[in-house]
Design a protein around this motif. Structure first.
Motif, PDB file in Angstrom:
ATOM      1  N   LEU A 234      46.264  43.843  53.387  1.00  0.00           N
ATOM      2  CA  LEU A 234      45.257  43.076  52.643  1.00  0.00           C
ATOM      3  C   LEU A 234      44.940  41.762  53.355  1.00  0.00           C
ATOM      4  CD1 LEU A 234      43.513  42.845  50.092  1.00  0.00           C
ATOM      5  CD2 LEU A 234      45.462  41.782  48.945  1.00  0.00           C
TER       6      LEU A 234
ATOM      7  N   ARG B 132      42.820  42.750  45.983  1.00  0.00           N
ATOM      8  CA  ARG B 132      41.979  43.914  46.280  1.00  0.00           C
ATOM      9  C   ARG B 132      40.637  43.817  45.547  1.00  0.00           C
ATOM     10  NH1 ARG B 132      41.536  47.418  49.950  1.00  0.00           N
ATOM     11  NH2 ARG B 132      40.716  48.896  48.415  1.00  0.00           N
TER      12      ARG B 132
ATOM     13  N   GLU C 104      46.804  43.481  43.666  1.00  0.00           N
ATOM     14  CA  GLU C 104      45.686  44.130  42.976  1.00  0.00           C
ATOM     15  C   GLU C 104      44.543  43.146  42.723  1.00  0.00           C
ATOM     16  OE1 GLU C 104      45.654  47.656  42.357  1.00  0.00           O
ATOM     17  OE2 GLU C 104      47.151  47.134  43.859  1.00  0.00           O
TER      18      GLU C 104
ATOM     19  N   THR D 204      40.578  36.589  48.473  1.00  0.00           N
ATOM     20  CA  THR D 204      41.391  37.726  48.934  1.00  0.00           C
ATOM     21  C   THR D 204      42.550  37.233  49.779  1.00  0.00           C
ATOM     22  OG1 THR D 204      39.400  39.114  49.029  1.00  0.00           O
ATOM     23  CG2 THR D 204      41.354  39.912  50.184  1.00  0.00           C
TER      24      THR D 204
END
Length: 488
Positions: free
Chosen positions: A438, A401, A398, A412
């Protein structure tokens, strides 16, 4: 309804009977609700959600054995079905098998740490165990060591095993090698229990026995020892939160006092109400859960701490419930206010689990309204409180993100990598999929197309294993684009 007219059997659909059962349950008509769920199960005997729903009805009717049977049936095909785990724990608790209830509350909490019902279950089961020490009818393996709730339960330590067995282990006075000393240092108070478990294996009468679920006592003990040994390597890097010493004696003493009061006592009312609120929210009855939470908060605020010694913790729980309900309803400003109140109460009471919960929810609110930097700051404050690799995998993902939304692709990449490592540690395919996607997105933005393709390929493998067709389709589309850029 004239469902069985002319002996033709049920004419309504499965979903109709389930909806009817849900309505009857909400009205408190549990006998009729059982009939509706039973008719639905005649149409789809293996529907696990319907089994859990009927189990809840049986508990309300005082038939804990039937409730347990339905809960266990719901877990036959999927041992990690969290609703079934919770219902099994509730049934075991009602029967009086507090130690085994604690096992399943912990298993559910490990799988779904964001759900408060498991945390509440852990608390009440631990308190019931503490209260029952010295009662032969409550402690199933008294004097031989009730070790059952060590079994795959995140190393939770039964308090009545320590102390006397610590003294016993000191009598031997034998020298330890370096590895054993290191294990003792890492396991802390759990080390004496490990020694005691080894001694239990020498009790031939004990290890031949079986528990209620049919598992052999010997297997449970061996699994407990194996669990502690295999986790020592991980604890060398970072002790999990449940292995840290925290001063909870005062809160436990308060609960011990109030749990001995009559059923009409406000504390009983609060516990039952909190469970009903959590259940309503978890099954999607948001308006009902929100209404009950507000009514309960109004009542609790008027009570003194003499009536409700853990008033601060109860109010925190209620702020959390109300905040989550308001989030579901899209009222983010008020949701944030209630989660911040939860955090304020947690800090005042030094309640680490409550603090972790509040930070989790505050971060989710910020992320939902697009305040990604604030979400990152809150979640990074929560990181030291994260319990277990599953929660870390989610939390790292999270945060990653949010950095992706802020176009900070190096960050990231970093958090995506950490999420993937945590997911790999527990072989969780879902979070391996999420973290790989991701990572692929970060590498694509950084221009590392070969690395991007590699991560998308791994993500596609996990999506196929999970039989997630929509994810597979989306990843294949992204993968074609990434491969095209590699060729260019």
């Amino acid at each position: 309804m004239f469902d069985n007219e002319e002996g033709q059997g049920p004419k309504s659909t499965f979903s109709t009977y389930v909806a009817e059962g849900d309505q009857l349950f909400q009205k408190g008509e549990y006998v009729k609700a059982v009939e509706s769920f039973s008719t639905a199960l005649n149409l789809q005997p293996d529907d696990k959600n319907c089994l859990v729903a009927r189990s809840r009805c049986y508990l309300k009717l005082g038939d804990a054995e039937s409730a347990l049977k339905d809960a266990e049936t719901s877990l036959q095909d999927n041992k990690d079905f969290f609703k079934g785990l919770y219902q099994k724990a509730e049934a075991l608790y009602t029967i009086g098998d507090f130690e085994f209830a604690l096992v399943y509350y912990h298993r559910g909490n490990k799988l779904r740490p964001e759900l408060q019902e498991f945390r509440l279950g852990i608390q009440k089961a631990q308190e019931a165990i503490d209260n029952s020490v010295g009662s032969p009818s409550s402690v199933k393996l008294e004097n031989k060591g009730d070790v059952s709730f060590f079994h795959k339960s995140n190393g939770v330590r039964p308090k009545h095993l320590n102390h006397s067995h610590k003294r016993e282990s000191k009598k031997h006075g034998r020298k330890m090698d370096k590895s054993e000393k290191r294990a003792k240092e890492l396991l802390g108070e759990l080390y004496s229990d490990r020694e005691y478990l080894e001694k239990l294996l020498q009790d031939e009468d004990l290890i031949k026995g079986k528990i209620r679920t049919g598992e052999r006592v010997q297997d449970l003990i061996v699994d407990c020892i194996s669990y502690l040994d295999t986790r020592t390597a991980f604890w060398q890097q970072q002790k999990p939160i449940y292995a840290r010493q925290r001063d909870r004696k005062l809160m436990q003493q308060q609960w011990n006092r109030v749990l001995h009061k009559p059923p009409s006592d406000p504390t009983r009312y609060v516990l039952n109400s909190l469970e009903e609120i959590d259940t309503a929210l978890s099954v999607g009855n948001t308006e009902s859960g929100l209404k009950k939470a507000r009514e309960l908060m109004k009542a609790v605020k008027e009570w003194s701490e003499e009536v409700l010694p853990n008033k601060r913790e109860v109010l925190g729980n209620l702020h959390s419930c109300i905040g989550n309900a308001l989030m579901d309803l899209g009222n983010m400003d008020k949701a944030l206010h209630h989660h911040e109140k939860d955090l304020e109460l947690a800090k005042k009471g030094d309640l680490m689990d409550s603090k972790s919960r509040a930070l989790d929810n505050i971060g989710r609110v910020y992320a939902r309204i697009g305040k990604f930097q604030q979400a990152i700051e809150v979640w990074e404050e929560k990181l030291p409180l994260a319990c277990g690799e599953l929660e870390k995998a989610w939390l790292f993902h999270e945060i990653g993100r949010c950095y992706l939304e802020l176009k900070l692709y190096r960050e990231t990449q970093d958090y995506g990598s950490r999420s993937l490592m945590a997911a790999d540690e527990i072989s969780d395919e879902k979070w391996q999929l999420n973290a790989s996607v991701l990572m692929a997105q970060a590498e694509l933005k950084l221009g590392n197309y070969k690395a991007c393709v590699s991560h998308f390929e791994r993500a596609l493998d996990r999506a196929k294993l999970l039989q997630d067709d929509s994810a597979s389709e989306a990843i294949q589309k992204a993968l074609r684009e990434a491969r095209h850029r590699v060729v260019q």
